[in-house]
Motif scaffolding. Structure first.
Motif, PDB file in Angstrom:
ATOM      1  N   ASP A 111       0.830  -1.211   0.000  1.00 56.76           N
ATOM      2  CA  ASP A 111       0.000   0.000   0.000  1.00 56.76           C
ATOM      3  C   ASP A 111       0.864   1.260   0.000  1.00 56.76           C
ATOM      4  O   ASP A 111       0.553   2.227  -0.682  1.00 56.76           O
ATOM      5  N   LEU A 112       1.958   1.230   0.743  1.00 52.25           N
ATOM      6  CA  LEU A 112       2.867   2.378   0.757  1.00 52.25           C
ATOM      7  C   LEU A 112       3.504   2.555  -0.621  1.00 52.25           C
ATOM      8  O   LEU A 112       3.550   3.655  -1.162  1.00 52.25           O
ATOM      9  N   LYS A 113       3.955   1.456  -1.188  1.00 57.30           N
ATOM     10  CA  LYS A 113       4.679   1.506  -2.463  1.00 57.30           C
ATOM     11  C   LYS A 113       3.763   1.838  -3.641  1.00 57.30           C
ATOM     12  O   LYS A 113       4.076   2.722  -4.447  1.00 57.30           O
ATOM     13  N   ALA A 114       2.643   1.159  -3.746  1.00 59.18           N
ATOM     14  CA  ALA A 114       1.781   1.293  -4.924  1.00 59.18           C
ATOM     15  C   ALA A 114       0.768   2.428  -4.815  1.00 59.18           C
ATOM     16  O   ALA A 114       0.560   3.179  -5.764  1.00 59.18           O
ATOM     17  N   LYS A 115       0.174   2.572  -3.643  1.00 55.26           N
ATOM     18  CA  LYS A 115      -0.899   3.558  -3.494  1.00 55.26           C
ATOM     19  C   LYS A 115      -0.475   4.799  -2.721  1.00 55.26           C
ATOM     20  O   LYS A 115      -1.241   5.754  -2.616  1.00 55.26           O
ATOM     21  N   ARG A 116       0.711   4.732  -2.125  1.00 55.73           N
ATOM     22  CA  ARG A 116       1.208   5.830  -1.283  1.00 55.73           C
ATOM     23  C   ARG A 116       0.222   6.144  -0.160  1.00 55.73           C
ATOM     24  O   ARG A 116      -0.021   7.299   0.182  1.00 55.73           O
ATOM     25  N   SER A 117      -0.346   5.068   0.401  1.00 54.44           N
ATOM     26  CA  SER A 117      -1.330   5.197   1.481  1.00 54.44           C
ATOM     27  C   SER A 117      -0.691   5.641   2.794  1.00 54.44           C
ATOM     28  O   SER A 117      -1.377   6.143   3.674  1.00 54.44           O
ATOM     29  N   PHE A 118       0.615   5.415   2.923  1.00 53.08           N
ATOM     30  CA  PHE A 118       1.325   5.747   4.157  1.00 53.08           C
ATOM     31  C   PHE A 118       2.616   6.477   3.821  1.00 53.08           C
ATOM     32  O   PHE A 118       3.185   6.271   2.759  1.00 53.08           O
ATOM     33  N   ARG A 119       3.085   7.299   4.760  1.00 51.55           N
ATOM     34  CA  ARG A 119       4.396   7.943   4.609  1.00 51.55           C
ATOM     35  C   ARG A 119       5.482   6.994   5.120  1.00 51.55           C
ATOM     36  O   ARG A 119       6.574   6.924   4.582  1.00 51.55           O
ATOM     37  N   PHE A 120       5.167   6.276   6.200  1.00 51.36           N
ATOM     38  CA  PHE A 120       6.150   5.354   6.767  1.00 51.36           C
ATOM     39  C   PHE A 120       5.442   4.209   7.478  1.00 51.36           C
ATOM     40  O   PHE A 120       4.258   4.298   7.805  1.00 51.36           O
ATOM     41  N   ILE A 121       6.196   3.140   7.698  1.00 51.51           N
ATOM     42  CA  ILE A 121       5.724   2.003   8.484  1.00 51.51           C
ATOM     43  C   ILE A 121       6.864   1.594   9.412  1.00 51.51           C
ATOM     44  O   ILE A 121       8.009   1.457   8.965  1.00 51.51           O
ATOM     45  N   VAL A 122       6.554   1.422  10.683  1.00 49.21           N
ATOM     46  CA  VAL A 122       7.528   0.938  11.658  1.00 49.21           C
ATOM     47  C   VAL A 122       7.141  -0.499  11.999  1.00 49.21           C
ATOM     48  O   VAL A 122       5.975  -0.791  12.262  1.00 49.21           O
TER      49      VAL A 122
END
Length: 139
Positions: free
Chosen positions: A20-31
């Motif tokens: 989701d972060l990579k394809a949709k840019r749903s998140f700025r970061f994930i820890v």
């Protein structure tokens, strides 16, 4: 799907959130953190698209190891808008030795699960992942 070196599995949620972060840019970061009870890497926190690098670094505990991915937006010298996905291995000096060893032995296997990482940073202190260092590594 455990890592033969550390016996660590990767929770499906980790891979889904990363996609989701990579394809949709749903998140700025994930820890991510290792849940030692179930021997699995799990999602610890996610940052919304509007959050900053400072918001991200504030999420990292001062005395515990973590893995993280950060979607870094920047402008090149040619004035082009770009983005790179950073993988950050956070192992502060104040964390437990056993924890540092566990994170170190599981890192490569976990990183392989996240296809699309462009830059890797290892940090034991906040100064080792300052914005200046991130910008220099992105270019």
């Amino acid at each position: 799907m455990s890592n033969s070196a550390s016996g660590m599995a990767v929770c499906d949620e980790c891979k889904h959130k990363f996609q989701d972060l990579k394809a949709k840019r749903s998140f700025r970061f994930i820890v991510f953190k290792i849940n030692e009870k179930v021997q699995q890497v799990v999602v610890d926190k996610v940052g919304q698209p509007g959050e900053s690098y400072d918001d991200f670094t504030a999420c990292l505990p001062a005395d515990e190891c973590r893995y993280a991915v950060f979607d870094f937006d920047f402008v090149t010298d040619e004035n082009c808008q770009k983005s790179k996905i950073f993988f950050i291995s956070w192992a502060p000096d104040t964390s437990r030795v056993r924890s540092k060893m566990l994170y170190a032995s599981s890192k490569d296997r976990f990183k392989r699960e996240l296809e699309g990482i462009q830059v890797e940073l290892q940090a034991t202190d906040p100064s080792e992942m300052s914005m200046d260092i991130v910008k220099a590594r992105a270019l």
